[in-house]
Design an enzyme around this catalytic site. Structure first.
Site, mmCIF file in Angstrom:
data_model
loop_
_atom_site.group_PDB
_atom_site.id
_atom_site.type_symbol
_atom_site.label_atom_id
_atom_site.label_comp_id
_atom_site.label_asym_id
_atom_site.label_seq_id
_atom_site.Cartn_x
_atom_site.Cartn_y
_atom_site.Cartn_z
ATOM 1 N N LYS A 137 0.858 -1.177 0.000
ATOM 2 C CA LYS A 137 0.000 0.000 0.000
ATOM 3 C C LYS A 137 0.895 1.228 0.000
ATOM 4 C CE LYS A 137 -3.580 2.488 2.493
ATOM 5 N NZ LYS A 137 -4.652 2.411 3.477
ATOM 6 N N LYS A 168 -2.138 -1.550 -3.780
ATOM 7 C CA LYS A 168 -3.010 -0.381 -3.710
ATOM 8 C C LYS A 168 -2.183 0.883 -3.823
ATOM 9 C CE LYS A 168 -5.968 2.003 -0.462
ATOM 10 N NZ LYS A 168 -6.510 2.038 0.862
HETATM 11 C C1 PBG Z 1 -7.656 3.455 5.560
HETATM 12 C C2 PBG Z 1 -7.892 3.276 4.106
HETATM 13 C C3 PBG Z 1 -7.687 4.217 3.078
HETATM 14 C C4 PBG Z 1 -8.204 3.645 1.908
HETATM 15 C C5 PBG Z 1 -8.658 2.369 2.242
HETATM 16 N N1 PBG Z 1 -8.450 2.152 3.601
HETATM 17 C C6 PBG Z 1 -7.183 5.604 3.132
HETATM 18 C C7 PBG Z 1 -5.800 5.855 3.577
HETATM 19 O O1 PBG Z 1 -4.972 4.965 3.762
HETATM 20 O O2 PBG Z 1 -5.521 7.026 3.831
HETATM 21 C C8 PBG Z 1 -8.267 4.324 0.564
HETATM 22 C C9 PBG Z 1 -9.251 3.741 -0.417
HETATM 23 C C10 PBG Z 1 -9.604 4.625 -1.562
HETATM 24 O O3 PBG Z 1 -9.016 5.700 -1.790
HETATM 25 O O4 PBG Z 1 -10.532 4.253 -2.296
HETATM 26 N N2 PBG Z 1 -6.522 2.926 6.098
#
Ligand code: PBG
Length: 331
Positions: A193, A251
């Protein structure tokens, strides 16, 4: 003469030569939950997506199930007065998200419900971990994530989705789940991520961005990965695989297809990709301006993710895609 065009000469021949097919089985639909009754509140920066109150989300899931869409990732919006530094509401007895999940599971036992394990929606600091002296604590955060995981497993989630990027959390969650008898609850780890600019609409939807305070880090760069790094994803994937993750996720998705391909080539676990809010918003905006055609650009986008090696595509377009499939617009 060798003429590659022969394999493109008709729709029937193209079908025979086609390498990649995407079906409704390949997609997961993210949904946002909010407290109250009768609420369907559109997200400004993600048109066509809503914050649903628990009563309304049941009807929405019912509609999706009828389209053959069975997998959902559900994210809660939490009121400010329920937030604190330690995200205690995330595992509280009265947590409305957990209660709603139990209700959904009771109504739709055959649905696959995927959680979000991270502190940010519940944190007054807007971070995925505990903030102390301007730093995000790792091991102390994992303790909170374990409590959240047990509560989510008890609520009825089929798969837990740790999205926090703390070190060691997958193994710690696996051990805790097993010790509590939740041996069948899976883990879909947000393996690679990245600290991406493409999460904006999501943070708007949940009001979960890092808060503006000189003592709180403004971004998530000390735990989410550097967008410049590819080989580092192999370190994360090695750890998640060894710690028992059932799915490995990349991601964002579109801007990280090389990472998707790399993990697909190196790991036997199913590879998920999160086609994130900002990536979807770009396409929605272009279509609203008449610059792109949604009915062709959207399915091509999902197809490209599958072609790159994605097994599980998490996308805000899942419902529209399922509708198109069911109505036979896509061959
Ligand atoms: C929270 C989380 C996020 C997303 C999914 N879980 C945001 C972040 O890490 O700041 C983003 C998903 C999206 O943008 O569609 N941990």
């Amino acid at each position: 003469m060798i003429r590659p065009r022969r394999n493109r000469k008709s729709a029937a021949v193209r079908r025979l030569a086609r390498e990649t097919v995407i079906t409704t089985n390949d997609v997961v639909y993210p949904l946002f939950l909010t407290q109250g009754k009768g609420i369907k509140d559109e997200i400004n920066s993600l048109p066509g997506n809503y914050r649903w109150s628990p009563d309304r989300i049941l009807a929405e899931i019912d509609e999706c199930m009828n389209l053959g869409l069975h997998s959902f990732m559900i994210f809660p919006k939490i009121k400010n007065e329920q937030k604190d530094k330690m995200a205690t509401y995330s595992y509280a007895q009265e947590n409305y998200y957990l209660k709603c999940i139990s209700e959904i599971k009771k109504r739709f036992p055959e649905a696959c419900l995927i959680s979000d394990v991270a502190m940010d929606p519940y944190s007054t600091d807007g971070h995925d971990g505990i903030v102390r002296d301007g730093r995000i604590l790792n091991d102390e955060t994992v303790e909170v994530l374990i409590k959240m995981s047990i509560a989510q497993a008890e609520a009825g989630f089929d798969i837990l989705g740790p999205s926090d990027m703390m070190d060691g959390r997958v193994g710690a969650m696996r051990d805790a789940l097993d010790a509590h008898g939740h041996t069948e609850v899976s883990i879909m780890s947000y393996t690679a991520k990245y600290a991406s600019a493409f999460y904006g609409p999501f943070r708007e939807a949940l009001d979960s961005a890092p808060v503006d305070d000189p003592n709180i880090p403004k971004d998530k760069k000390t735990y989410q990965m550097d967008p410049a790094n590819k080989r580092e994803a192999l370190i994360e994937a090695d750890l998640d695989a060894a710690e028992g993750a059932d799915f490995l996720m990349v991601k964002p998705a579109l801007h990280y297809m090389d990472i998707i391909q790399q993990l697909k080539e190196n790991y036997a676990q199913p590879i998920a990709a999160y086609h994130v809010s900002g990536e979807c918003a770009m396409l929605i905006a272009a279509c609203q301006n008449g610059w792109l055609d949604y009915n062709t650009a959207m399915p091509e986008t999902l197809l490209s993710l599958k072609r790159a090696g994605t097994d599980v595509i998490i996308t805000y377009f899942a419902k529209d895609f399922a509708k198109m499939k069911k109505e036979g617009w896509l061959s």
